[in-house]
Design a protein around this motif. Structure first.
Motif, short mmCIF file in Angstrom:
data_model
loop_
_atom_site.label_atom_id
_atom_site.label_comp_id
_atom_site.label_asym_id
_atom_site.label_seq_id
_atom_site.Cartn_x
_atom_site.Cartn_y
_atom_site.Cartn_z
N PRO A 35 0.81 -1.23 0.00
CA PRO A 35 0.00 0.00 0.00
C PRO A 35 0.84 1.28 0.00
CG PRO A 35 -0.89 -1.58 1.56
CD PRO A 35 0.44 -2.12 1.13
N THR A 36 1.99 1.23 0.69
CA THR A 36 2.87 2.40 0.70
C THR A 36 3.51 2.61 -0.66
OG1 THR A 36 3.35 2.11 3.05
CG2 THR A 36 4.91 3.42 1.78
N VAL A 37 3.96 1.54 -1.29
CA VAL A 37 4.52 1.64 -2.65
C VAL A 37 3.47 2.21 -3.59
CG1 VAL A 37 5.47 0.34 -4.60
CG2 VAL A 37 6.10 -0.29 -2.26
N GLN A 38 2.23 1.75 -3.47
CA GLN A 38 1.15 2.23 -4.32
C GLN A 38 0.88 3.72 -4.09
OE1 GLN A 38 -0.24 0.42 -6.61
NE2 GLN A 38 -1.96 1.71 -7.27
N ARG A 39 0.89 4.15 -2.84
CA ARG A 39 0.64 5.56 -2.53
C ARG A 39 1.71 6.46 -3.14
NH1 ARG A 39 2.74 8.91 1.01
NH2 ARG A 39 3.81 7.29 2.22
N ILE A 40 2.98 6.05 -3.01
CA ILE A 40 4.06 6.85 -3.58
C ILE A 40 3.97 6.86 -5.11
CG2 ILE A 40 6.57 7.04 -3.82
CD1 ILE A 40 6.79 5.90 -0.97
N ALA A 41 3.62 5.71 -5.68
CA ALA A 41 3.47 5.65 -7.13
C ALA A 41 2.36 6.59 -7.60
CB ALA A 41 3.15 4.21 -7.56
N GLN A 42 1.28 6.67 -6.88
CA GLN A 42 0.20 7.59 -7.24
C GLN A 42 0.66 9.04 -7.18
OE1 GLN A 42 -2.75 6.27 -4.41
NE2 GLN A 42 -3.70 4.85 -5.86
N GLU A 43 1.49 9.34 -6.17
CA GLU A 43 2.04 10.69 -6.05
C GLU A 43 2.93 11.02 -7.26
OE1 GLU A 43 2.72 14.21 -3.50
OE2 GLU A 43 1.32 12.56 -3.38
N VAL A 44 3.79 10.08 -7.62
CA VAL A 44 4.67 10.29 -8.77
C VAL A 44 3.85 10.43 -10.06
CG1 VAL A 44 6.48 9.22 -10.18
CG2 VAL A 44 6.61 9.09 -7.68
N LYS A 45 2.85 9.59 -10.20
CA LYS A 45 1.99 9.66 -11.40
C LYS A 45 1.27 11.00 -11.48
CE LYS A 45 -0.55 7.80 -14.84
NZ LYS A 45 -1.72 8.67 -14.92
N SER A 46 0.83 11.53 -10.35
CA SER A 46 0.13 12.82 -10.37
C SER A 46 1.04 13.95 -10.82
CB SER A 46 -0.45 13.13 -8.98
OG SER A 46 0.56 13.49 -8.06
N VAL A 47 2.33 13.86 -10.46
CA VAL A 47 3.31 14.85 -10.90
C VAL A 47 3.59 14.68 -12.40
CG1 VAL A 47 5.74 15.53 -10.72
CG2 VAL A 47 4.37 15.15 -8.65
N HIS A 48 3.74 13.43 -12.81
CA HIS A 48 3.98 13.15 -14.22
C HIS A 48 2.82 13.67 -15.07
CE1 HIS A 48 4.43 10.36 -17.77
NE2 HIS A 48 5.67 10.81 -17.63
N ASP A 49 1.60 13.58 -14.55
CA ASP A 49 0.43 14.05 -15.29
C ASP A 49 0.42 15.57 -15.48
OD1 ASP A 49 -0.49 11.49 -15.57
OD2 ASP A 49 -1.94 11.60 -13.92
N LEU A 50 1.22 16.28 -14.67
CA LEU A 50 1.35 17.72 -14.84
C LEU A 50 2.21 18.07 -16.05
CD1 LEU A 50 2.03 18.92 -11.17
CD2 LEU A 50 -0.08 19.23 -12.48
N GLY A 51 2.87 17.07 -16.62
CA GLY A 51 3.77 17.31 -17.74
C GLY A 51 5.22 17.38 -17.34
N VAL A 52 5.51 17.10 -16.07
CA VAL A 52 6.89 17.14 -15.58
C VAL A 52 7.59 15.84 -15.97
CG1 VAL A 52 8.36 17.28 -13.54
CG2 VAL A 52 6.22 18.58 -13.64
N GLU A 53 8.79 15.96 -16.52
CA GLU A 53 9.61 14.78 -16.80
C GLU A 53 10.28 14.39 -15.49
OE1 GLU A 53 12.27 15.94 -19.92
OE2 GLU A 53 10.64 16.41 -21.31
#
Length: 243
Positions: A35-53
């Motif tokens: 669950p912790t890995v999943q939460r961090i992955a969601q955080e990273v994905k949300s940043v990636h969705d902003l267009g940030v490389e």
């Protein structure tokens, strides 16, 4: 640092996220907490969705730490290589979580293991980022005696990242441990030299020196704060900038 893009609402184009292996074990004392890995992955994905490389370096201390192995009598070089292999395991776990969210992701290892990860080739890694793939750099620098902090600073410079984001258990850099001292004071900004002179523990000395030589800012924030990384990239939130 670029001006804020009105569409993505972020001041950064390309960043490196450095997290410890311990961040992946949640409340457990060892290993991976899905669950912790999943939460961090969601955080990273949300940043990636902003267009940030975005690229990442993940430590291996939740599985094996070379320095501890060496302290217990293991030969240092062997212990460090074991620690590098632990970072590959963490990188594969994060890749799986990110791909489960629909993000394109590549694990790139400094030690060749072609069946599970790509070898590190700088131009190929840059191209992955340009194609909006998340890159996870594993196995440190590929050399013993260097930490994943140093690997993160090295890769951030090689990828021309605009900043390193270091996720921790606290919301910035303090003059002393805020978990032990109620009067601990958080810095909004702090110099590389002060981090070294006061032993503030942001990263190891080699990593700080490499960041200083290349004017690479290090932004320290709480990885436990939901939406914290996305907020900081949008110019909000609480954090410390080392520069």
């Amino acid at each position: 640092m670029n001006e804020a893009d009105p569409e993505t609402k972020t001041t950064f184009r390309r960043v490196l996220l450095k997290i410890s292996g311990e961040a992946l074990m949640g409340d457990q004392g060892y290993g991976l907490h899905p669950p912790t890995v999943q939460r961090i992955a969601q955080e990273v994905k949300s940043v990636h969705d902003l267009g940030v490389e975005i690229c990442m370096v993940i430590g291996g201390g939740n599985i094996f730490r070379g320095l501890q192995g060496s302290a217990q009598g293991m030969e240092r070089t062997t212990a460090d290589y074991m620690g590098m292999l632990a970072t590959v395991m963490n990188a594969l776990a994060m890749q799986s979580a990110l791909e489960g969210l629909g993000a394109y992701c590549r694990v790139i290892s400094a030690i060749r293991m072609d069946e599970v990860a790509e070898p590190y080739i700088r131009r190929r890694a840059v191209r992955h980022l340009e194609k909006k793939r998340i890159c996870i750099f594993a196995a440190g620098t590929g050399n013993p005696y260097f930490t994943t902090d140093t690997a993160a600073t090295l890769r951030a410079n090689e990828m021309n990242c605009e900043a390193i984001f270091k996720g921790t258990k606290v919301d910035g850099v303090y003059d002393k441990d805020p978990h032990k001292f109620d009067d601990a004071v958080r810095y909004d900004t702090v110099s590389y030299d002060d981090v070294l002179a006061k032993r503030l523990g942001v990263m190891d000395a080699s990593a700080i020196a490499l960041a200083r030589e290349n004017n690479l800012p290090i932004i320290v924030f709480s990885l436990d704060e939901p939406g914290g990384l996305r907020g900081i990239l949008a110019g909000k939130g609480t954090y410390t900038t080392v520069r």
